[in-house]
Design a protein around this motif. Structure first.
Motif, PDB file in Angstrom:
ATOM      1  N   LEU A  13       7.171   2.318 -16.498  1.00 27.46           N
ATOM      2  CA  LEU A  13       6.673   3.668 -16.791  1.00 27.46           C
ATOM      3  C   LEU A  13       5.529   4.094 -15.876  1.00 27.46           C
ATOM      4  O   LEU A  13       5.086   5.229 -15.918  1.00 27.46           O
ATOM      5  N   ARG A  14       5.037   3.180 -15.045  1.00 27.13           N
ATOM      6  CA  ARG A  14       3.973   3.555 -14.106  1.00 27.13           C
ATOM      7  C   ARG A  14       4.497   3.393 -12.670  1.00 27.13           C
ATOM      8  O   ARG A  14       4.880   4.353 -12.040  1.00 27.13           O
ATOM      9  N   ASP A  15       4.603   2.174 -12.183  1.00 21.63           N
ATOM     10  CA  ASP A  15       5.081   1.983 -10.809  1.00 21.63           C
ATOM     11  C   ASP A  15       6.552   2.421 -10.700  1.00 21.63           C
ATOM     12  O   ASP A  15       6.961   3.062  -9.729  1.00 21.63           O
ATOM     13  N   GLY A  16       7.341   2.093 -11.724  1.00 20.19           N
ATOM     14  CA  GLY A  16       8.768   2.465 -11.710  1.00 20.19           C
ATOM     15  C   GLY A  16       8.943   3.967 -11.696  1.00 20.19           C
ATOM     16  O   GLY A  16       9.793   4.519 -11.002  1.00 20.19           O
ATOM     17  N   GLY A  73      -3.444   1.072 -19.141  1.00 16.65           N
ATOM     18  CA  GLY A  73      -3.564   2.309 -18.371  1.00 16.65           C
ATOM     19  C   GLY A  73      -4.184   1.978 -17.018  1.00 16.65           C
ATOM     20  O   GLY A  73      -5.126   1.176 -16.937  1.00 16.65           O
ATOM     21  N   LEU A  74      -3.665   2.610 -15.966  1.00 13.00           N
ATOM     22  CA  LEU A  74      -4.129   2.315 -14.606  1.00 13.00           C
ATOM     23  C   LEU A  74      -5.302   3.231 -14.229  1.00 13.00           C
ATOM     24  O   LEU A  74      -5.366   4.389 -14.671  1.00 13.00           O
ATOM     25  N   ALA A  75      -6.192   2.719 -13.396  1.00  9.28           N
ATOM     26  CA  ALA A  75      -7.356   3.504 -12.948  1.00  9.28           C
ATOM     27  C   ALA A  75      -7.800   2.982 -11.588  1.00  9.28           C
ATOM     28  O   ALA A  75      -7.806   1.768 -11.360  1.00  9.28           O
ATOM     29  N   ILE A  97      -7.354  -1.969 -19.624  1.00 11.59           N
ATOM     30  CA  ILE A  97      -7.573  -1.087 -18.463  1.00 11.59           C
ATOM     31  C   ILE A  97      -7.298  -1.916 -17.213  1.00 11.59           C
ATOM     32  O   ILE A  97      -7.798  -3.039 -17.076  1.00 11.59           O
ATOM     33  N   HIS A  98      -6.491  -1.341 -16.333  1.00  9.37           N
ATOM     34  CA  HIS A  98      -6.127  -2.007 -15.079  1.00  9.37           C
ATOM     35  C   HIS A  98      -6.755  -1.201 -13.939  1.00  9.37           C
ATOM     36  O   HIS A  98      -6.352  -0.061 -13.689  1.00  9.37           O
ATOM     37  N   THR A  99      -7.752  -1.776 -13.294  1.00  6.09           N
ATOM     38  CA  THR A  99      -8.407  -1.039 -12.211  1.00  6.09           C
ATOM     39  C   THR A  99      -8.085  -1.690 -10.871  1.00  6.09           C
ATOM     40  O   THR A  99      -7.949  -2.907 -10.782  1.00  6.09           O
ATOM     41  N   PHE A 139      -7.812  -6.598 -12.856  1.00  2.00           N
ATOM     42  CA  PHE A 139      -8.257  -6.116 -11.546  1.00  2.00           C
ATOM     43  C   PHE A 139      -7.215  -6.481 -10.484  1.00  2.00           C
ATOM     44  O   PHE A 139      -6.706  -7.596 -10.464  1.00  2.00           O
ATOM     45  N   SER A 140      -6.921  -5.518  -9.595  1.00  2.00           N
ATOM     46  CA  SER A 140      -5.975  -5.748  -8.485  1.00  2.00           C
ATOM     47  C   SER A 140      -6.578  -5.270  -7.174  1.00  2.00           C
ATOM     48  O   SER A 140      -7.279  -4.246  -7.147  1.00  2.00           O
ATOM     49  N   ALA A 141      -6.247  -5.964  -6.093  1.00  2.00           N
ATOM     50  CA  ALA A 141      -6.577  -5.482  -4.746  1.00  2.00           C
ATOM     51  C   ALA A 141      -5.249  -5.301  -4.022  1.00  2.00           C
ATOM     52  O   ALA A 141      -4.540  -6.283  -3.765  1.00  2.00           O
ATOM     53  N   GLN A 142      -4.895  -4.066  -3.718  1.00  2.00           N
ATOM     54  CA  GLN A 142      -3.608  -3.812  -3.075  1.00  2.00           C
ATOM     55  C   GLN A 142      -3.497  -4.517  -1.731  1.00  2.00           C
ATOM     56  O   GLN A 142      -4.493  -4.725  -1.042  1.00  2.00           O
ATOM     57  N   ASP A 143      -2.256  -4.817  -1.369  1.00  2.00           N
ATOM     58  CA  ASP A 143      -1.922  -5.263  -0.014  1.00  2.00           C
ATOM     59  C   ASP A 143      -2.531  -6.622   0.346  1.00  2.00           C
ATOM     60  O   ASP A 143      -3.015  -6.812   1.474  1.00  2.00           O
ATOM     61  N   ILE A 167      -6.516 -11.312 -13.167  1.00  2.00           N
ATOM     62  CA  ILE A 167      -6.524 -10.822 -11.793  1.00  2.00           C
ATOM     63  C   ILE A 167      -5.070 -10.741 -11.338  1.00  2.00           C
ATOM     64  O   ILE A 167      -4.276 -11.667 -11.509  1.00  2.00           O
ATOM     65  N   ASN A 168      -4.738  -9.582 -10.822  1.00  2.00           N
ATOM     66  CA  ASN A 168      -3.363  -9.339 -10.389  1.00  2.00           C
ATOM     67  C   ASN A 168      -3.317  -9.354  -8.865  1.00  2.00           C
ATOM     68  O   ASN A 168      -4.177  -8.766  -8.211  1.00  2.00           O
ATOM     69  N   ILE A 169      -2.300 -10.018  -8.318  1.00  2.00           N
ATOM     70  CA  ILE A 169      -2.227 -10.218  -6.864  1.00  2.00           C
ATOM     71  C   ILE A 169      -1.010  -9.441  -6.348  1.00  2.00           C
ATOM     72  O   ILE A 169       0.120  -9.903  -6.467  1.00  2.00           O
ATOM     73  N   PRO A 170      -1.227  -8.239  -5.806  1.00  2.00           N
ATOM     74  CA  PRO A 170      -0.088  -7.406  -5.418  1.00  2.00           C
ATOM     75  C   PRO A 170       0.285  -7.521  -3.934  1.00  2.00           C
ATOM     76  O   PRO A 170      -0.573  -7.422  -3.059  1.00  2.00           O
ATOM     77  N   ASP A 171       1.558  -7.725  -3.699  1.00  2.00           N
ATOM     78  CA  ASP A 171       2.084  -7.583  -2.340  1.00  2.00           C
ATOM     79  C   ASP A 171       2.646  -6.161  -2.285  1.00  2.00           C
ATOM     80  O   ASP A 171       3.846  -5.936  -2.399  1.00  2.00           O
ATOM     81  N   THR A 172       1.745  -5.232  -2.102  1.00  2.00           N
ATOM     82  CA  THR A 172       2.034  -3.805  -2.277  1.00  2.00           C
ATOM     83  C   THR A 172       3.170  -3.293  -1.389  1.00  2.00           C
ATOM     84  O   THR A 172       3.915  -2.400  -1.775  1.00  2.00           O
ATOM     85  N   VAL A 173       3.270  -3.839  -0.184  1.00  2.00           N
ATOM     86  CA  VAL A 173       4.257  -3.297   0.760  1.00  2.00           C
ATOM     87  C   VAL A 173       5.432  -4.248   0.969  1.00  2.00           C
ATOM     88  O   VAL A 173       6.220  -4.070   1.901  1.00  2.00           O
ATOM     89  N   VAL A 203       1.110 -11.760 -10.772  1.00  2.00           N
ATOM     90  CA  VAL A 203       1.678 -11.390  -9.471  1.00  2.00           C
ATOM     91  C   VAL A 203       2.429 -10.067  -9.596  1.00  2.00           C
ATOM     92  O   VAL A 203       3.025  -9.774 -10.640  1.00  2.00           O
ATOM     93  N   HIS A 204       2.386  -9.292  -8.519  1.00  2.00           N
ATOM     94  CA  HIS A 204       2.986  -7.944  -8.510  1.00  2.00           C
ATOM     95  C   HIS A 204       3.639  -7.800  -7.136  1.00  2.00           C
ATOM     96  O   HIS A 204       2.935  -7.699  -6.125  1.00  2.00           O
ATOM     97  N   THR A 205       4.956  -7.822  -7.095  1.00  2.00           N
ATOM     98  CA  THR A 205       5.617  -7.873  -5.784  1.00  2.00           C
ATOM     99  C   THR A 205       6.560  -6.684  -5.596  1.00  2.00           C
ATOM    100  O   THR A 205       7.158  -6.199  -6.553  1.00  2.00           O
ATOM    101  N   HIS A 206       6.675  -6.263  -4.343  1.00  2.00           N
ATOM    102  CA  HIS A 206       7.579  -5.147  -4.012  1.00  2.00           C
ATOM    103  C   HIS A 206       8.722  -5.658  -3.141  1.00  2.00           C
ATOM    104  O   HIS A 206       8.637  -6.725  -2.520  1.00  2.00           O
ATOM    105  N   ASP A 207       9.789  -4.845  -3.087  1.00  2.00           N
ATOM    106  CA  ASP A 207      11.067  -5.358  -2.583  1.00  2.00           C
ATOM    107  C   ASP A 207      11.461  -4.851  -1.196  1.00  2.00           C
ATOM    108  O   ASP A 207      12.644  -4.809  -0.863  1.00  2.00           O
TER     109      ASP A 207
HETATM  110  O1  KIV Z   1       1.763  -2.234  -5.547  1.00  2.00           O
HETATM  111  C1  KIV Z   1       0.576  -2.196  -5.908  1.00  2.00           C
HETATM  112  O2  KIV Z   1      -0.338  -2.675  -5.218  1.00  2.00           O
HETATM  113  C2  KIV Z   1       0.275  -1.546  -7.168  1.00  2.00           C
HETATM  114  C3  KIV Z   1      -1.116  -1.705  -7.677  1.00  2.00           C
HETATM  115  C4  KIV Z   1      -1.616  -0.500  -8.364  1.00  2.00           C
HETATM  116  C5  KIV Z   1      -1.194  -2.936  -8.535  1.00  2.00           C
HETATM  117  O3  KIV Z   1       1.137  -0.976  -7.780  1.00  2.00           O
END
Ligand code: KIV
Ligand code: ZN
Length: 526
Positions: A13-16, A73-75, A97-99, A139-143, A167-173, A203-207
């Motif tokens: 409902l947020r990233d999707g 909720g994201l911020a 809260i997810h910042t 808490f997340s740091a993109q990329d 702590i969330n570890i995103p591979d944003t790209v 972990v938060h990964t993109h495809d």
């Molecule tokens: O892909 C990303 O880095 C995100 C962050 C907001 C976690 O969606």
């Protein structure tokens, strides 16, 4: 010893919802959130409240209604965003809260226009500020994959010292590889657990390279105990880690990963269907776990093997993921009762009026096709009943002449809501084009066809074809709709009229609005 639990953090409902072309209404978001609760996900990221009143309202409604999972909720790392997230979550039973900020130079310099030190200071302030509202702060740091490892470590350690509980570890790209990502996760886990061993590693990964699920699993191997994912893998660009795939990988290979999950896997198929029909994002037939072919066997050797012993070619059972087993073959003699049962098994909960429309379309299809497969039924009901806008125009009939030596010509008759019938003809570059031009004339307005896609839902000569079109009118209102029929031209015409109805249902002021949802939805995509 019991295996550690991996928490499923759903961000459909947020990233999707940030997928191009998707815009869900508040009711649709609530329906998905309720189904996610039934599925048993641990955390639902319900939206990004500061971005729009629609997102705020959806987060508030979900927080007030869905009580078992944590609602998140994201911020950004801005106090105004955090105030908005806290407001959205006021009524949540379990608020989070997810910042987030960014870790890479390319993001910091070109997007956030901040130095590393400024980003770090903002992160510390944001986490501490968020802790003033809730005890559960992520808490997340993109990329991360393109970030300097030494800076990342300082940033995440500082966030944990400021009070982050996950702590969330995103591979944003979607840039990393499994081995590399495992190294990043391991290093950050060791660093932050030195400060607080109770912090959850996510972990938060993109495809983008098709590695989202593999990377998330590598993260679990390196000690992550939360996975962020989206149903059907929807999300920005190529999407997020697919929830159903990562869940079934962890459970099917529990011997390898040694992890437990709370998810009720029998709800996976139903959840996938619901998200697909409400977002208008079709599930490809060969999609792992929930695709139409995921448990189908075509080759003789495979069929022979499965008939003798299912496990020769099946590593999961369809019933484990809720794929309904067809015991009744539906055909033109089937009645309302049988149809109602089958639709319920397929995850459709229809009101009486919707059911009558489904029944009419089912009978029309049954006249043309002998055995009606679940996929046929799902295509018809999903595209023309559930995801349909109020009928301003209805296609009554059409006639086309086309051939190698003929200019394609179409005649269509459409009925307006007030009952007036309009008959128009047009020629075109091809039969579909001719039908579309004739419809434009009949409804008295031209539309731009931005996208047209055709897929066969089932095999054979009487296969049902499903057409998806995206239309825009002169003011930029855009809508996506589907039509299904054994006749490709009819499916094309139905899809076009459905999209016209959706465009016309949008308010004029919503130019640029993308509408993919069901009747009455008015939410712009975030
Ligand atoms: O892909 C990303 O880095 C995100 C962050 C907001 C976690 O969606
Ligand atoms: Zn993301």
């Amino acid at each position: 010893m019991t295996e550690p639990v991996v928490r499923i953090f759903d961000t459909t409902l947020r990233d999707g919802e940030q997928s191009p072309g998707v815009g869900l209404s508040l009711e649709e978001k609530l329906e998905i959130a309720r189904q996610l609760e039934r599925l048993g996900v641990d955390i639902i990221e319900a939206g990004f409240p500061v971005t729009s009143p629609g997102d705020m309202a959806a987060v508030q409604a979900i927080a007030a209604t869905v009580r078992t999972p944590v609602i998140c909720g994201l911020a950004r790392t801005r106090r105004g965003d955090i105030d908005a997230a806290a407001r959205g979550l006021e009524r949540a039973a379990h608020p989070r809260i997810h910042t987030f900020t960014s870790g890479s130079r390319v993001h910091l310099e070109h997007m956030l226009r901040m130095t590393e030190e400024q980003a770090l200071a903002a992160a510390v302030d944001a986490v501490g500020y968020a802790r003033g509202f809730v005890d559960d702060v992520e808490f997340s740091a993109q990329d991360v994959a393109r970030s300097d490892p030494a800076f990342l470590t300082r940033l995440y350690v500082a966030a944990v010292e400021a009070g982050a509980t996950t702590i969330n570890i995103p591979d944003t790209v979607g840039y990393t590889t499994p081995a590399e990502f495992a190294g990043i996760v391991r290093a950050l886990r060791e660093a932050v657990h030195g400060v607080n061993p109770a912090v959850v590693i996510s972990v938060h990964t993109h495809d983008d390279l098709g590695l989202a699920v593999a990377n998330a699993l590598a993260g679990v191997g390196a000690g992550a105990t939360q996975i962020e994912c989206a149903v059907n893998g929807i999300g920005e660009r190529a999407g997020n880690c697919a929830l159903e795939e990562v869940v079934m990988a962890l459970l099917t290979r529990r011997d390898h990963y040694g992890r437990r999950l709370q998810v009720r896997t029998e709800e996976l198929y139903r959840t996938s269907q619901l998200v697909s029909k409400l977002t208008g994002m079709v599930v490809q037939p060969n999609k792992a776990v929930v695709g139409a072919n995921a448990f189908a066997h075509e080759a003789g050797i495979h069929q022979d093997g499965v008939l003798k012993e299912r496990t020769t070619y099946e590593i999961m059972r369809p019933e484990d993921v809720g794929v309904p087993e067809s015991r009744l073959v539906l055909g033109k003699h089937s009645g309302r009762h049988a149809l109602r049962e089958r639709l319920t098994a397929l995850g459709f909960r229809l009101g009486d009026a919707e059911f009558e429309r489904a029944f009419t379309r089912f009978k029309e299809l049954a006249d043309k096709k002998r055995g009606i497969a679940d996929a046929d039924l799902a295509a018809i009901v999903q595209s023309e009943v559930v995801a349909a806008a109020p009928e301003i125009w209805r296609l009554q009939y059409f006639h086309v002449t086309a051939g190698t030596e003929t200019v394609p010509t179409a005649t269509v008759r459409v009925l307006r809501r007030d009952g007036e019938a309009v008959l128009e003809s047009a020629t075109g570059d091809g039969p579909v084009d001719a039908v579309y031009r004739a419809i434009d004339r009949a409804v008295g307005q031209g539309f731009v066809l931005a996208d047209y896609a055709l897929r066969a839902v089932t095999g054979g000569q009487d296969a049902v074809g499903e057409v998806t079109v995206r239309l825009a009118d002169a003011s930029g209102r855009t809508a996506t709709a589907m039509g299904a029929s054994t006749d490709v031209l009819e499916a094309s015409a139905r899809a076009y009229v459905a999209a016209v109805n959706k465009v016309l249902a949008l308010p004029e002021a919503a130019a640029g609005t993308v509408y993919a949802g069901a009747a009455g939805a008015r939410e712009p995509a975030v």
